[in-house]
Design a protein around this motif. Structure first.
Motif, PDB file in Angstrom:
ATOM      1  N   PRO B   4      -8.894  18.949 -10.924  1.00  0.00           N
ATOM      2  CA  PRO B   4      -9.170  19.918  -9.861  1.00  0.00           C
ATOM      3  C   PRO B   4     -10.631  19.863  -9.427  1.00  0.00           C
ATOM      4  O   PRO B   4     -11.495  19.365 -10.162  1.00  0.00           O
ATOM      5  N   GLY B   5     -10.903  20.381  -8.233  1.00  0.00           N
ATOM      6  CA  GLY B   5     -12.278  20.428  -7.741  1.00  0.00           C
ATOM      7  C   GLY B   5     -12.376  21.353  -6.539  1.00  0.00           C
ATOM      8  O   GLY B   5     -11.376  21.934  -6.102  1.00  0.00           O
ATOM      9  N   LEU B   6     -13.562  21.489  -6.015  1.00  0.00           N
ATOM     10  CA  LEU B   6     -13.791  22.336  -4.840  1.00  0.00           C
ATOM     11  C   LEU B   6     -14.360  21.506  -3.708  1.00  0.00           C
ATOM     12  O   LEU B   6     -15.112  20.557  -3.940  1.00  0.00           O
ATOM     13  N   ALA B   7     -14.011  21.880  -2.482  1.00  0.00           N
ATOM     14  CA  ALA B   7     -14.562  21.186  -1.308  1.00  0.00           C
ATOM     15  C   ALA B   7     -14.938  22.235  -0.263  1.00  0.00           C
ATOM     16  O   ALA B   7     -14.232  23.231  -0.087  1.00  0.00           O
ATOM     17  N   ARG B   8     -16.045  21.998   0.416  1.00  0.00           N
ATOM     18  CA  ARG B   8     -16.520  22.905   1.462  1.00  0.00           C
ATOM     19  C   ARG B   8     -16.317  22.235   2.824  1.00  0.00           C
ATOM     20  O   ARG B   8     -16.687  21.073   3.001  1.00  0.00           O
ATOM     21  N   LEU B  23     -13.925  27.286   1.718  1.00  0.00           N
ATOM     22  CA  LEU B  23     -13.948  26.649   0.402  1.00  0.00           C
ATOM     23  C   LEU B  23     -12.507  26.319   0.010  1.00  0.00           C
ATOM     24  O   LEU B  23     -11.627  27.181   0.104  1.00  0.00           O
ATOM     25  N   LEU B  24     -12.274  25.075  -0.407  1.00  0.00           N
ATOM     26  CA  LEU B  24     -10.909  24.630  -0.723  1.00  0.00           C
ATOM     27  C   LEU B  24     -10.793  24.256  -2.192  1.00  0.00           C
ATOM     28  O   LEU B  24     -11.702  23.640  -2.756  1.00  0.00           O
ATOM     29  N   LEU B  25      -9.668  24.621  -2.785  1.00  0.00           N
ATOM     30  CA  LEU B  25      -9.339  24.134  -4.122  1.00  0.00           C
ATOM     31  C   LEU B  25      -8.527  22.856  -3.928  1.00  0.00           C
ATOM     32  O   LEU B  25      -7.507  22.868  -3.223  1.00  0.00           O
ATOM     33  N   TRP B  28      -8.133  16.207  -7.014  1.00  0.00           N
ATOM     34  CA  TRP B  28      -8.548  14.810  -6.840  1.00  0.00           C
ATOM     35  C   TRP B  28      -7.539  13.881  -7.500  1.00  0.00           C
ATOM     36  O   TRP B  28      -7.108  14.138  -8.628  1.00  0.00           O
ATOM     37  N   ILE B  39      -7.893  15.380   1.407  1.00  0.00           N
ATOM     38  CA  ILE B  39      -9.252  14.855   1.577  1.00  0.00           C
ATOM     39  C   ILE B  39      -9.100  13.339   1.694  1.00  0.00           C
ATOM     40  O   ILE B  39      -8.511  12.706   0.812  1.00  0.00           O
TER      41      ILE B  39
END
Lengths: 133, 109
Positions: B4-8, B23-25, B28, B39
């Motif tokens: 898991p990770g975060l993306a702006r 902000l997205l969860l 990857w 993404i």
């Protein structure tokens, strides 16, 4: 403890490749290239759903080509430009027609998309000449 | 490996679904899912310059090449997608977007 304290945040882009608020025929060209790609893909596909979506998106993008050309015609080009390049009015008229119902908006003819791109290239050449002063 | 990770989000090509600063969860390495957002790494532009890692909607497999994925923007007025650059190989789909995290929208830097 919040999620953002645990994970590093990656920036992901959701923006246009072009600077906003700047006059540039590249906007019309990019949409016209997209229209050409849609026609190619739809003509290669037997999937009726894909072809239906291609029709909708092709009409949308063709309308954007017209929009970007009209913005150049009405907002960027000035009387001295039309004086120096008397063919400009006809060029814009022909280009927008090629993006319209008799062109890429209403047909799946790749040749029409090529003609449209050629007209946009002519407008682009004049545009950059006017930028030289 | 799936993690898991975060993306702006930066920009407006996914409006009205996503807005600048959201902000997205994300997951990857997860397999793309049709109708979900992902993404992705778009191909280089016509000048050979790399495009930034982007968020797009996965709308299906390429009808001409089922091994590749078709991605689109939600905002037809802005941005670049498969209708312009073609479909993407599986390796160019980097993460699946799971959800938008409700929070105050932070301006991008």
């Amino acid at each position: 403890m919040r999620l953002r304290d645990i994970f590093q945040i990656t920036e992901v882009s959701a923006h246009c490749d072009l600077p906003c608020g700047v006059y540039d025929p590249a906007q019309a060209r990019i949409e016209a290239e997209s229209v050409k790609m849609i026609i190619q893909k739809a003509n290669q596909s037997d999937d009726p759903d894909f072809r239906t979506r291609a029709i909708v998106i092709k009409e949308e993008r063709s309308e954007l080509v017209k929009h970007h050309l009209w913005v150049l015609w009405t907002d960027y080009f000035k009387p001295p430009h039309f004086e120096k390049y008397p063919q400009l009015h006809v060029l814009v008229n022909e280009a927008t027609k090629l993006a319209g119902a008799a062109g890429t908006k209403g047909e799946f003819d790749e040749a029409k998309a090529d003609e449209l791109l050629a007209k946009i290239a002519e407008i682009d050449k004049i545009f950059w000449e006017t930028k030289q002063g | 490996m799936i993690r898991p990770g975060l993306a702006r989000v930066v920009g407006t090509s996914m409006e009205p679904t996503l807005r600048e600063g959201d902000l997205l969860l994300v997951l990857w390495g997860a397999r793309p899912r049709v109708d979900s957002m992902a993404i992705v790494r778009l191909p280089r532009d016509e000048h050979g310059a790399p495009r930034p890692v982007s968020v797009k909607r996965v709308t299906g497999v390429d009808p001409v090449d089922p091994g590749r994925w078709w991605v689109e923007r939600d905002n037809p007025r802005v941005g670049v997608d498969s209708w312009l650059v073609g479909s993407l190989p599986r390796s160019a789909v980097l993460a699946r977007v799971l959800l938008r995290i409700p929070c105050r929208r932070a301006p991008s830097t």
